[in-house]
Design a protein around this motif. Structure first.
Motif, PDB file in Angstrom:
ATOM      1  N   VAL A  58      47.891 -13.857  24.529  1.00  0.00           N
ATOM      2  CA  VAL A  58      46.764 -13.792  25.456  1.00  0.00           C
ATOM      3  C   VAL A  58      47.098 -14.709  26.622  1.00  0.00           C
ATOM      4  CG1 VAL A  58      44.292 -14.187  25.773  1.00  0.00           C
ATOM      5  CG2 VAL A  58      45.150 -13.354  23.561  1.00  0.00           C
ATOM      6  N   SER A  59      47.080 -14.158  27.822  1.00  0.00           N
ATOM      7  CA  SER A  59      47.430 -14.919  29.024  1.00  0.00           C
ATOM      8  C   SER A  59      46.424 -14.640  30.125  1.00  0.00           C
ATOM      9  CB  SER A  59      48.821 -14.520  29.531  1.00  0.00           C
ATOM     10  OG  SER A  59      49.803 -14.721  28.568  1.00  0.00           O
ATOM     11  N   ARG A  60      46.294 -15.596  31.041  1.00  0.00           N
ATOM     12  CA  ARG A  60      45.454 -15.408  32.215  1.00  0.00           C
ATOM     13  C   ARG A  60      46.349 -15.585  33.443  1.00  0.00           C
ATOM     14  NH1 ARG A  60      40.354 -14.439  33.047  1.00  0.00           N
ATOM     15  NH2 ARG A  60      39.773 -15.080  30.966  1.00  0.00           N
ATOM     16  N   GLY A  61      46.255 -14.608  34.364  1.00  0.00           N
ATOM     17  CA  GLY A  61      47.047 -14.664  35.583  1.00  0.00           C
ATOM     18  C   GLY A  61      46.427 -15.590  36.616  1.00  0.00           C
ATOM     19  N   ASP A  62      47.225 -15.949  37.611  1.00  0.00           N
ATOM     20  CA  ASP A  62      46.755 -16.854  38.661  1.00  0.00           C
ATOM     21  C   ASP A  62      45.696 -16.218  39.548  1.00  0.00           C
ATOM     22  OD1 ASP A  62      48.761 -15.157  39.648  1.00  0.00           O
ATOM     23  OD2 ASP A  62      49.296 -16.550  41.230  1.00  0.00           O
ATOM     24  N   LYS A  63      45.476 -14.914  39.427  1.00  0.00           N
ATOM     25  CA  LYS A  63      44.408 -14.221  40.173  1.00  0.00           C
ATOM     26  C   LYS A  63      43.172 -14.001  39.299  1.00  0.00           C
ATOM     27  CE  LYS A  63      47.303 -13.132  43.672  1.00  0.00           C
ATOM     28  NZ  LYS A  63      48.405 -14.012  43.397  1.00  0.00           N
ATOM     29  N   GLY A  64      43.201 -14.558  38.055  1.00  0.00           N
ATOM     30  CA  GLY A  64      42.059 -14.453  37.163  1.00  0.00           C
ATOM     31  C   GLY A  64      42.109 -13.294  36.177  1.00  0.00           C
ATOM     32  N   ASN A  65      43.136 -12.447  36.266  1.00  0.00           N
ATOM     33  CA  ASN A  65      43.248 -11.317  35.346  1.00  0.00           C
ATOM     34  C   ASN A  65      43.546 -11.799  33.932  1.00  0.00           C
ATOM     35  OD1 ASN A  65      43.010  -9.731  37.600  1.00  0.00           O
ATOM     36  ND2 ASN A  65      45.177  -9.257  37.739  1.00  0.00           N
ATOM     37  N   LEU A  66      42.992 -11.118  32.949  1.00  0.00           N
ATOM     38  CA  LEU A  66      43.228 -11.420  31.548  1.00  0.00           C
ATOM     39  C   LEU A  66      44.186 -10.380  30.985  1.00  0.00           C
ATOM     40  CD1 LEU A  66      42.474 -13.156  29.081  1.00  0.00           C
ATOM     41  CD2 LEU A  66      40.662 -11.481  28.626  1.00  0.00           C
ATOM     42  N   PHE A  67      45.239 -10.832  30.296  1.00  0.00           N
ATOM     43  CA  PHE A  67      46.231  -9.949  29.699  1.00  0.00           C
ATOM     44  C   PHE A  67      46.261 -10.197  28.202  1.00  0.00           C
ATOM     45  CE2 PHE A  67      47.537 -10.712  34.031  1.00  0.00           C
ATOM     46  CZ  PHE A  67      47.887  -9.461  34.484  1.00  0.00           C
ATOM     47  N   ILE A  68      46.104  -9.128  27.427  1.00  0.00           N
ATOM     48  CA  ILE A  68      46.218  -9.209  25.974  1.00  0.00           C
ATOM     49  C   ILE A  68      47.361  -8.279  25.601  1.00  0.00           C
ATOM     50  CG2 ILE A  68      45.086  -8.837  23.767  1.00  0.00           C
ATOM     51  CD1 ILE A  68      42.421  -9.337  25.283  1.00  0.00           C
ATOM     52  N   LEU A  69      48.446  -8.867  25.126  1.00  0.00           N
ATOM     53  CA  LEU A  69      49.665  -8.120  24.840  1.00  0.00           C
ATOM     54  C   LEU A  69      49.957  -8.149  23.350  1.00  0.00           C
ATOM     55  CD1 LEU A  69      51.764  -9.706  27.706  1.00  0.00           C
ATOM     56  CD2 LEU A  69      50.497  -7.572  27.786  1.00  0.00           C
ATOM     57  N   THR A  70      50.385  -7.009  22.813  1.00  0.00           N
ATOM     58  CA  THR A  70      50.777  -6.946  21.409  1.00  0.00           C
ATOM     59  C   THR A  70      52.260  -6.633  21.317  1.00  0.00           C
ATOM     60  OG1 THR A  70      50.195  -4.608  21.246  1.00  0.00           O
ATOM     61  CG2 THR A  70      48.500  -6.196  20.621  1.00  0.00           C
ATOM     62  N   MET A  71      52.908  -7.155  20.281  1.00  0.00           N
ATOM     63  CA  MET A  71      54.325  -6.902  20.055  1.00  0.00           C
ATOM     64  C   MET A  71      54.478  -5.525  19.443  1.00  0.00           C
ATOM     65  SD  MET A  71      57.500  -7.761  20.117  1.00  0.00           S
ATOM     66  CE  MET A  71      57.526  -9.503  20.474  1.00  0.00           C
ATOM     67  N   VAL A  72      55.221  -4.654  20.099  1.00  0.00           N
ATOM     68  CA  VAL A  72      55.427  -3.301  19.606  1.00  0.00           C
ATOM     69  C   VAL A  72      56.619  -3.265  18.646  1.00  0.00           C
ATOM     70  CG1 VAL A  72      56.013  -0.936  20.280  1.00  0.00           C
ATOM     71  CG2 VAL A  72      54.417  -2.260  21.663  1.00  0.00           C
ATOM     72  N   ASP A  73      57.701  -3.951  19.011  1.00  0.00           N
ATOM     73  CA  ASP A  73      58.919  -3.945  18.200  1.00  0.00           C
ATOM     74  C   ASP A  73      59.409  -5.383  18.038  1.00  0.00           C
ATOM     75  OD1 ASP A  73      61.374  -3.645  17.018  1.00  0.00           O
ATOM     76  OD2 ASP A  73      62.199  -2.321  18.558  1.00  0.00           O
ATOM     77  N   PRO A  74      59.083  -6.039  16.927  1.00  0.00           N
ATOM     78  CA  PRO A  74      59.475  -7.447  16.732  1.00  0.00           C
ATOM     79  C   PRO A  74      60.977  -7.663  16.671  1.00  0.00           C
ATOM     80  CG  PRO A  74      57.980  -6.710  14.986  1.00  0.00           C
ATOM     81  CD  PRO A  74      58.284  -5.534  15.840  1.00  0.00           C
TER      82      PRO A  74
END
Length: 80
Positions: A58-74
């Motif tokens: 879970v990350s927040r960009g410098d413009k305020g966007n929220l990113f929720i990323l999942t690992m597809v291929d570990p």
């Protein structure tokens, strides 16, 4: 890559700034997963990582966007 219904993609270079922040330089945007558009030189930003485990980031960009990323291929590793 976004999932249904958009399937937009982006490739970018990430450079660690510290333990919780990376600089992002975007290279190519792909609209609908099909139409590539080269990113302009000003397409840069930063991501602050607020949560990270083996499967989720879970990350927040410098413009305020929220990113929720999942690992597809570990097993995937970035070539060096």
């Amino acid at each position: 890559m976004e999932s249904w219904p958009f399937f937009n993609q982006v490739t970018a270079d990430l450079t660690p700034l510290n333990a919780k922040k990376v600089a992002v330089k975007f290279d190519v945007f792909k609209i609908g997963g099909l139409i590539p558009i080269k990113a302009p030189g000003r397409a840069r930003g930063e991501l602050e990582i607020t949560y990270l485990d083996e499967e989720l980031r879970v990350s927040r960009g410098d413009k305020g966007n929220l990113f929720i990323l999942t690992m597809v291929d570990p097993s995937y590793r970035v070539p060096t």
